[in-house]
Design a protein around this motif. Structure first.
Motif, mmCIF file in Angstrom:
data_model
loop_
_atom_site.group_PDB
_atom_site.id
_atom_site.type_symbol
_atom_site.label_atom_id
_atom_site.label_comp_id
_atom_site.label_asym_id
_atom_site.label_seq_id
_atom_site.Cartn_x
_atom_site.Cartn_y
_atom_site.Cartn_z
ATOM 1 N N VAL A 119 -10.846 2.116 33.983
ATOM 2 C CA VAL A 119 -10.605 3.214 34.496
ATOM 3 C C VAL A 119 -9.952 4.246 33.550
ATOM 4 O O VAL A 119 -9.253 3.994 32.529
ATOM 5 N N ASP A 120 -10.216 5.739 33.763
ATOM 6 C CA ASP A 120 -9.744 6.522 32.919
ATOM 7 C C ASP A 120 -8.081 6.853 32.977
ATOM 8 O O ASP A 120 -7.572 6.990 31.981
ATOM 9 N N HIS A 121 -7.801 6.999 34.393
ATOM 10 C CA HIS A 121 -6.561 7.352 34.542
ATOM 11 C C HIS A 121 -5.561 6.095 35.094
ATOM 12 O O HIS A 121 -5.811 5.790 36.072
ATOM 13 N N LEU A 122 -4.656 5.750 34.050
ATOM 14 C CA LEU A 122 -4.242 4.703 34.322
ATOM 15 C C LEU A 122 -2.718 4.961 35.210
ATOM 16 O O LEU A 122 -1.918 6.026 34.959
ATOM 17 N N ASP A 123 -2.424 4.091 36.093
ATOM 18 C CA ASP A 123 -1.094 4.222 36.761
ATOM 19 C C ASP A 123 0.052 4.039 35.757
ATOM 20 O O ASP A 123 -0.009 2.719 35.166
ATOM 21 N N ASP A 124 0.887 4.666 35.742
ATOM 22 C CA ASP A 124 2.060 4.364 34.863
ATOM 23 C C ASP A 124 3.457 4.524 35.632
ATOM 24 O O ASP A 124 4.334 4.500 35.093
ATOM 25 N N GLY A 125 3.293 4.516 36.993
ATOM 26 C CA GLY A 125 4.480 4.613 37.733
ATOM 27 C C GLY A 125 4.813 5.938 37.973
ATOM 28 O O GLY A 125 5.760 6.077 39.035
ATOM 29 N N TYR A 126 4.113 6.965 37.285
ATOM 30 C CA TYR A 126 4.500 8.377 37.557
ATOM 31 C C TYR A 126 3.431 8.973 38.475
ATOM 32 O O TYR A 126 2.168 8.502 38.194
ATOM 33 N N ARG A 127 3.672 9.946 38.926
ATOM 34 C CA ARG A 127 2.438 10.656 39.819
ATOM 35 C C ARG A 127 1.996 11.724 38.957
ATOM 36 O O ARG A 127 2.809 12.589 38.534
ATOM 37 N N TRP A 128 0.773 11.716 38.806
ATOM 38 C CA TRP A 128 0.080 12.915 38.008
ATOM 39 C C TRP A 128 -0.794 13.895 38.956
ATOM 40 O O TRP A 128 -1.449 13.319 39.858
ATOM 41 N N ARG A 129 -0.727 15.118 38.475
ATOM 42 C CA ARG A 129 -1.808 15.956 39.251
ATOM 43 C C ARG A 129 -2.658 16.605 38.005
ATOM 44 O O ARG A 129 -2.319 17.122 36.913
ATOM 45 N N LYS A 130 -3.914 16.192 38.310
ATOM 46 C CA LYS A 130 -4.994 16.609 37.430
ATOM 47 C C LYS A 130 -5.150 18.293 37.581
ATOM 48 O O LYS A 130 -5.163 18.857 38.570
ATOM 49 N N TYR A 131 -4.959 18.845 36.430
ATOM 50 C CA TYR A 131 -4.962 20.317 36.611
ATOM 51 C C TYR A 131 -6.210 20.695 35.636
ATOM 52 O O TYR A 131 -6.371 21.992 35.627
ATOM 53 N N GLY A 132 -7.038 20.142 34.995
ATOM 54 C CA GLY A 132 -7.904 20.608 34.113
ATOM 55 C C GLY A 132 -8.822 19.368 33.765
ATOM 56 O O GLY A 132 -8.482 18.208 33.580
ATOM 57 N N GLN A 133 -9.858 19.635 33.338
ATOM 58 C CA GLN A 133 -10.996 18.767 32.606
ATOM 59 C C GLN A 133 -11.878 19.695 31.853
ATOM 60 O O GLN A 133 -12.207 20.648 32.279
ATOM 61 N N LYS A 134 -11.863 19.378 30.648
ATOM 62 C CA LYS A 134 -12.690 20.062 29.591
ATOM 63 C C LYS A 134 -13.718 18.986 28.886
ATOM 64 O O LYS A 134 -13.262 17.943 28.383
ATOM 65 N N ALA A 135 -14.747 19.625 28.615
ATOM 66 C CA ALA A 135 -15.468 18.880 27.581
ATOM 67 C C ALA A 135 -15.011 19.160 26.125
ATOM 68 O O ALA A 135 -14.883 20.450 25.962
ATOM 69 N N VAL A 136 -14.898 18.218 25.357
ATOM 70 C CA VAL A 136 -14.343 18.494 24.006
ATOM 71 C C VAL A 136 -15.408 18.471 22.991
ATOM 72 O O VAL A 136 -16.191 17.451 23.378
ATOM 73 N N LYS A 137 -15.126 19.166 22.142
ATOM 74 C CA LYS A 137 -16.204 18.893 20.928
ATOM 75 C C LYS A 137 -16.132 17.547 20.174
ATOM 76 O O LYS A 137 -14.983 17.111 20.200
ATOM 77 N N ASN A 138 -17.339 17.067 19.744
ATOM 78 C CA ASN A 138 -17.117 15.847 19.070
ATOM 79 C C ASN A 138 -16.942 14.871 19.980
ATOM 80 O O ASN A 138 -16.414 13.693 19.578
ATOM 81 N N SER A 139 -16.971 14.954 21.343
ATOM 82 C CA SER A 139 -16.972 14.118 22.120
ATOM 83 C C SER A 139 -17.848 13.953 23.231
ATOM 84 O O SER A 139 -17.977 15.200 23.855
ATOM 85 N N ARG A 140 -18.370 12.947 23.536
ATOM 86 C CA ARG A 140 -19.373 12.750 24.620
ATOM 87 C C ARG A 140 -18.785 13.156 26.307
ATOM 88 O O ARG A 140 -19.380 13.406 27.188
ATOM 89 N N PHE A 141 -17.502 12.606 26.086
ATOM 90 C CA PHE A 141 -16.749 12.530 27.537
ATOM 91 C C PHE A 141 -15.932 13.567 27.436
ATOM 92 O O PHE A 141 -15.260 14.067 26.674
ATOM 93 N N PRO A 142 -15.595 14.120 28.801
ATOM 94 C CA PRO A 142 -14.659 15.134 28.968
ATOM 95 C C PRO A 142 -13.189 14.651 28.981
ATOM 96 O O PRO A 142 -12.630 13.503 28.859
ATOM 97 N N ARG A 143 -12.376 15.581 28.750
ATOM 98 C CA ARG A 143 -11.052 15.308 28.482
ATOM 99 C C ARG A 143 -10.304 15.959 29.789
ATOM 100 O O ARG A 143 -10.471 16.908 30.094
ATOM 101 N N SER A 144 -9.342 15.013 30.169
ATOM 102 C CA SER A 144 -8.808 15.299 31.548
ATOM 103 C C SER A 144 -7.283 15.814 31.242
ATOM 104 O O SER A 144 -6.742 15.021 30.439
ATOM 105 N N TYR A 145 -6.881 16.864 31.947
ATOM 106 C CA TYR A 145 -5.456 17.172 31.883
ATOM 107 C C TYR A 145 -4.880 16.828 32.994
ATOM 108 O O TYR A 145 -4.973 17.195 34.064
ATOM 109 N N TYR A 146 -3.555 15.844 32.911
ATOM 110 C CA TYR A 146 -2.698 15.708 34.064
ATOM 111 C C TYR A 146 -1.406 16.191 33.793
ATOM 112 O O TYR A 146 -0.837 16.439 32.608
ATOM 113 N N ARG A 147 -0.586 16.715 34.970
ATOM 114 C CA ARG A 147 0.506 17.011 34.669
ATOM 115 C C ARG A 147 1.651 16.155 35.840
ATOM 116 O O ARG A 147 0.954 15.829 36.874
#
Length: 326
Positions: free
Chosen positions: A159-187
DNA sequence: CGCCTTTGACCGGCGC
DNA sequence: GCGCCGGTCAAAGGCG
């Protein structure tokens, strides 16, 4: 997106790459989680357990339920203040289910070798980012940019987003250079908490999720993540952290949160094992903590046997060599 | 209905 | 100055 989902499923059956180190943990289902101490050096030179470092100092008091199907973790710590590493130790970390390696990217001059190539890329990126931020856009004139401590680690997880006891809201996702996978941003969803985290998969090893925390929680772990069955107790009042102990990287916990549930999710985030991983054939990774502010920790070649032997689960976290030093 | 994710647009920094 | 890139915003839609 679809690909990501499929990855998750695929990775479920993914085998651990080359076993470099014998598994130092028992196959028993972990029910307790001792806090390793004396493994990491804090900025003030005080011995600090890794979990303490990341804010799990109370975990040793708690029983622990693994909630994540996610598995082993390799931690890449990104220490904040530019403090030179004062020592270096070897640690054969977790084991079950995870192993971590931490490295600072704060100074951008960390010579410690990254645990993985992907990590190297991450470090490079982090360094760049850090430079950006320090010089950066968010800094207004006459206003020093807030240096947010960062703590990144790799998790071998489906799983990409691991529960760590805090609640996170995803506010963005971007494809990053040199990576096949997108990067997700959580707050962090807490209004007063500006902690962010980035989650991305390593392009080198898609099974590895690189999670980078930025900032420190100024509130206790709010609740058991959605879907968890244990209702959390009401959050305790915010208390100042131990005076002598600076906030752990990326996390600030109100001291003694008395209830177990309160802390458990956190641990599960980093160390949650996959049910499939409860076997010794899986090799833990070396935990390399190379924080400028803490210590460089390189793997040791402890045998699973010796690791399993003595201290219950403690050995899962700290190799006996390290513990001897205490 | 509230909370969350998704996703395209936007912005600022940086290198050329 | 321009384009690339990473990071963020915010509207829209989904889900429980």
């Amino acid at each position: 997106m679809m690909m990501m989902m499929m990855d998750k499923r695929d990775e479920e059956t993914m085998e651990e790459p080359a076993a470099e180190i014998p598994l130092p943990f028992s196959a028993q289902s972990p029910s307790t989680f001792p806090t390793p101490r004396g493994t990491f050096l804090d900025a003030d030179g005080a011995d600090r357990g890794f979990l303490e470092l990341i804010g799990l100092q109370e975990l040793h008091q708690s029983s622990f339920l693994f909630q994540q199907p996610a598995a082993r973790a390799t931690c890449v710590a990104s220490a904040p203040p530019p403090v030179q590493a004062k020592s270096s130790d070897a640690v054969n970390f977790p084991a079950n289910p995870s192993s971590m390696s931490c490295s600072s990217t704060e100074t951008g001059a960390n010579p410690t070798k990254p645990a993985t190539a992907g990590e190297a890329n991450e470090q490079e990126a982090e360094t760049k980012e850090r430079c950006k931020e320090e010089g950066g856009k968010k800094k207004k004139k006459g206003q020093k940019p807030q240096k947010e401590p960062r703590f990144a680690f790799e998790t071998r997880s489906e799983v990409d987003h691991l529960d760590d006891g805090y609640r996170w809201r995803k506010y963005g996702q971007k494809a990053v250079k040199n990576s096949r996978f997108p990067r997700s941003y959580y707050r962090c969803t807490s209004a007063t908490c500006g902690v962010k985290k980035r989650v991305e998969r390593s392009s080198d090893d898609p099974a590895v999720v690189v999670t980078t925390y930025e900032g420190q929680h100024n509130h206790p772990s709010p609740i058991v993540p959605r879907g968890a069955h244990h209702a959390p107790p009401p959050p305790p009042p915010l208390l100042p952290a131990e005076p002598s102990m600076p906030p752990p990287l990326g996390f600030v916990f109100s001291p003694p949160v008395n209830t177990k549930e309160f802390q458990l999710p956190l641990l599960s985030s980093y160390l949650a094992p996959s049910p499939l991983d409860f076997n010794r054939s899986a090799a833990p990774r070396t935990i390399v903590v190379t924080s400028d502010l803490t210590a460089s920790i390189e793997g040791s070649n402890q045998t699973a046997e010796s690791a399993i032997r003595d201290d219950g689960l403690l050995q899962d976290l700290i190799p006996s060599e390290i513990r001897k030093e205490e």
